[in-house]
Design a protein around this motif. Structure first.
Motif, PDB file in Angstrom:
ATOM      1  N   GLY A 160       0.790  -1.225   0.000  1.00 54.62           N
ATOM      2  CA  GLY A 160       0.000   0.000   0.000  1.00 54.62           C
ATOM      3  C   GLY A 160       0.820   1.271   0.000  1.00 54.62           C
ATOM      4  O   GLY A 160       0.262   2.376  -0.035  1.00 54.62           O
ATOM      5  N   LEU A 161       2.138   1.152   0.033  1.00 54.47           N
ATOM      6  CA  LEU A 161       3.007   2.329   0.027  1.00 54.47           C
ATOM      7  C   LEU A 161       3.286   2.734  -1.415  1.00 54.47           C
ATOM      8  O   LEU A 161       3.964   2.019  -2.154  1.00 54.47           O
ATOM      9  N   SER A 162       2.772   3.884  -1.820  1.00 58.43           N
ATOM     10  CA  SER A 162       2.867   4.285  -3.217  1.00 58.43           C
ATOM     11  C   SER A 162       3.385   5.706  -3.357  1.00 58.43           C
ATOM     12  O   SER A 162       2.933   6.623  -2.665  1.00 58.43           O
ATOM     13  N   LEU A 163       4.348   5.894  -4.255  1.00 54.19           N
ATOM     14  CA  LEU A 163       4.828   7.235  -4.574  1.00 54.19           C
ATOM     15  C   LEU A 163       3.727   8.004  -5.299  1.00 54.19           C
ATOM     16  O   LEU A 163       3.165   7.513  -6.276  1.00 54.19           O
ATOM     17  N   GLN A 164       3.436   9.197  -4.847  1.00 56.12           N
ATOM     18  CA  GLN A 164       2.414  10.014  -5.484  1.00 56.12           C
ATOM     19  C   GLN A 164       3.021  11.034  -6.444  1.00 56.12           C
ATOM     20  O   GLN A 164       2.305  11.831  -7.043  1.00 56.12           O
ATOM     21  N   GLU A 189      12.874   4.171   2.614  1.00 49.31           N
ATOM     22  CA  GLU A 189      13.042   3.628   3.960  1.00 49.31           C
ATOM     23  C   GLU A 189      11.763   2.960   4.448  1.00 49.31           C
ATOM     24  O   GLU A 189      11.796   1.909   5.099  1.00 49.31           O
ATOM     25  N   GLU A 190      10.624   3.549   4.137  1.00 46.04           N
ATOM     26  CA  GLU A 190       9.344   2.951   4.533  1.00 46.04           C
ATOM     27  C   GLU A 190       9.127   1.628   3.807  1.00 46.04           C
ATOM     28  O   GLU A 190       8.650   0.647   4.399  1.00 46.04           O
ATOM     29  N   MET A 191       9.463   1.601   2.529  1.00 46.20           N
ATOM     30  CA  MET A 191       9.309   0.363   1.751  1.00 46.20           C
ATOM     31  C   MET A 191      10.212  -0.736   2.277  1.00 46.20           C
ATOM     32  O   MET A 191       9.795  -1.899   2.397  1.00 46.20           O
ATOM     33  N   ILE A 192      11.446  -0.390   2.583  1.00 45.06           N
ATOM     34  CA  ILE A 192      12.397  -1.372   3.111  1.00 45.06           C
ATOM     35  C   ILE A 192      11.897  -1.953   4.421  1.00 45.06           C
ATOM     36  O   ILE A 192      11.937  -3.170   4.640  1.00 45.06           O
ATOM     37  N   SER A 193      11.389  -1.101   5.290  1.00 43.02           N
ATOM     38  CA  SER A 193      10.861  -1.564   6.581  1.00 43.02           C
ATOM     39  C   SER A 193       9.677  -2.495   6.384  1.00 43.02           C
ATOM     40  O   SER A 193       9.550  -3.512   7.077  1.00 43.02           O
ATOM     41  N   LEU A 194       8.801  -2.143   5.431  1.00 41.11           N
ATOM     42  CA  LEU A 194       7.632  -2.989   5.171  1.00 41.11           C
ATOM     43  C   LEU A 194       8.057  -4.356   4.642  1.00 41.11           C
ATOM     44  O   LEU A 194       7.575  -5.394   5.125  1.00 41.11           O
ATOM     45  N   GLY A 207       4.266  -5.312  -5.584  1.00 39.21           N
ATOM     46  CA  GLY A 207       4.629  -3.917  -5.805  1.00 39.21           C
ATOM     47  C   GLY A 207       4.530  -3.520  -7.261  1.00 39.21           C
ATOM     48  O   GLY A 207       4.076  -4.300  -8.115  1.00 39.21           O
ATOM     49  N   VAL A 208       4.960  -2.303  -7.544  1.00 39.07           N
ATOM     50  CA  VAL A 208       4.888  -1.751  -8.895  1.00 39.07           C
ATOM     51  C   VAL A 208       6.245  -1.185  -9.295  1.00 39.07           C
ATOM     52  O   VAL A 208       6.899  -0.505  -8.498  1.00 39.07           O
ATOM     53  N   VAL A 209       6.658  -1.483 -10.521  1.00 37.66           N
ATOM     54  CA  VAL A 209       7.844  -0.868 -11.113  1.00 37.66           C
ATOM     55  C   VAL A 209       7.376   0.090 -12.198  1.00 37.66           C
ATOM     56  O   VAL A 209       6.613  -0.293 -13.091  1.00 37.66           O
ATOM     57  N   SER A 210       7.786   1.348 -12.098  1.00 38.50           N
ATOM     58  CA  SER A 210       7.490   2.344 -13.127  1.00 38.50           C
ATOM     59  C   SER A 210       8.703   2.492 -14.030  1.00 38.50           C
ATOM     60  O   SER A 210       9.840   2.293 -13.598  1.00 38.50           O
TER      61      SER A 210
END
Length: 358
Positions: A160-164, A189-194, A207-210
């Motif tokens: 659920g962590l997404s770059l806006q 850092e938030e993604m790594i922790s998750l 996840g998603v790769v752009s």
């Protein structure tokens, strides 16, 4: 005949996860291209296992060997064969599922289609095969660089962590500065922790790769069945664990009116450009010279370090126990794979568009 891609810049990959080697034969690379071995190896290093705490701990150096098609550092115009020898295969980690179907894997479908399957790490269906694509994609990148075409992929979402932010608001040079390959250091850092917390819970997450392509000339892509976005979609959906592809405005575009979504033309110097780029750099299946950008969705890795209910080849209920070494989230290592497949599509399209001489 599903082991090859491309019409003029064509690759054929071979090998299995726990076989002796994985490799690729690239045919159609123009003669005279400088084959930068350090660059090719670096691309493989970005994909290789065991590179951080949030990737599989399988230890493979993935040292590339080019066995044909090169002379005095340049391509000769003949087939370029490359391979990597497997060094840390542990087939015994999979003996417990020799007759069992792992949930959401290719075990059942391969067995039904071929009547036989390599259960060691999934055999041919393993994502280890993608190292061959990355090796060939590195050469495609070297080819495209001659024409000013640059490809940058990055992780834009984990769970659920997404770059806006738009890619235009990001410094894509920051992508390789952290282990999750997100160009926003705070979000990284938030993604790594998750991912790490999911790993400790013996689970996985998607996840998603752009990806953004800059410097593309006008005219790449063929009308009707070989549209450029269709080729990109096929290439992305052919990557292990991919569940979705969207380019330009994608699914969000349905919320807009046509008067809002249309990309108006204007003249800038000697170029025809568009004021907006909801088309994602492609119109009528042909590149228009604007940035091409798209998103690729990856599912959670199917192998869990938890017991799961399933059946065996006899149809009997069994428990599948998680063993081996696997990624808790595939997207950090998927970034170079997305770039490689993009490069292969564009190199093939460039050659199809006109005769190229280096």
């Amino acid at each position: 005949m599903s082991n090859s891609y491309g019409k003029l810049f064509k690759i054929s990959t071979f090998g299995e996860s726990h076989g002796r080697a994985v490799g690729v034969v690239l045919d159609g690379c123009p003669a005279g291209l400088d084959l930068d071995l350090e660059f090719i190896q670096n691309e493989l290093d970005r994909r290789k296992p065991g590179q951080s705490k949030i990737t599989t701990q399988r230890k493979e150096e993935d040292k590339i060997e080019i066995v044909s098609g090169i002379f005095e550092g340049k391509s000769t115009g003949t087939p370029i064969a490359m391979l990597v020898w497997n060094a840390d295969a542990r087939s015994k980690d999979y003996s417990h599922i020799a007759d069992r179907y792992r949930p959401s894997h290719a075990d059942f479908t391969y067995q039904e289609k071929y009547g036989v399957r390599d259960y060691r790490g999934g055999g041919r269906s393993s994502a280890r095969e993608t190292l061959a694509r990355v090796a060939a994609g590195a050469i495609a990148k070297l080819f495209l660089a001659k024409y000013g075409i640059k490809i940058n992929a990055y992780v834009s979402q984990v769970g659920g962590l997404s770059l806006q932010k738009s890619y235009k608001e990001l410094n894509l040079e920051e992508t390789e500065n952290n282990i999750v390959r997100c160009p926003d250091p705070v979000m990284a850092e938030e993604m790594i922790s998750l991912i790490d917390s999911v790993r400790k819970d013996c689970d996985t997450i998607g996840g998603v790769v752009s990806c953004v392509v800059q410097g593309t000339p006008v005219g790449l892509g063929e009308p009707v069945f070989d549209k450029l976005h269709a080729e990109l979609g096929k290439a992305m959906l052919g990557i292990n664990a991919v569940k979705g592809f969207e380019y330009g405005s994608g699914f969000e575009g349905v919320k807009m009116l046509g008067s809002q979504h249309n990309d108006a033309f204007y003249v800038e110097g000697d170029r025809i450009r568009t004021k907006t780029n909801y088309s994602g750099g492609i119109q009528g299946g042909i590149s228009n010279g604007e940035d091409i950008y798209f998103r690729v969705a990856f599912k959670p890795v199917a192998t869990l370090m938890k017991d799961q209910e399933s059946i065996n080849q006899e149809g009997e209920a069994v428990t599948v126990s998680g063993k081996g070494r696997h990624d808790p989230c595939v997207v950090p290592r998927a970034v170079p794979i997305v770039e490689a497949m993009t490069a292969l599509v564009l190199a093939d399209s460039l050659l199809r568009n006109k005769v190229i001489k280096l």
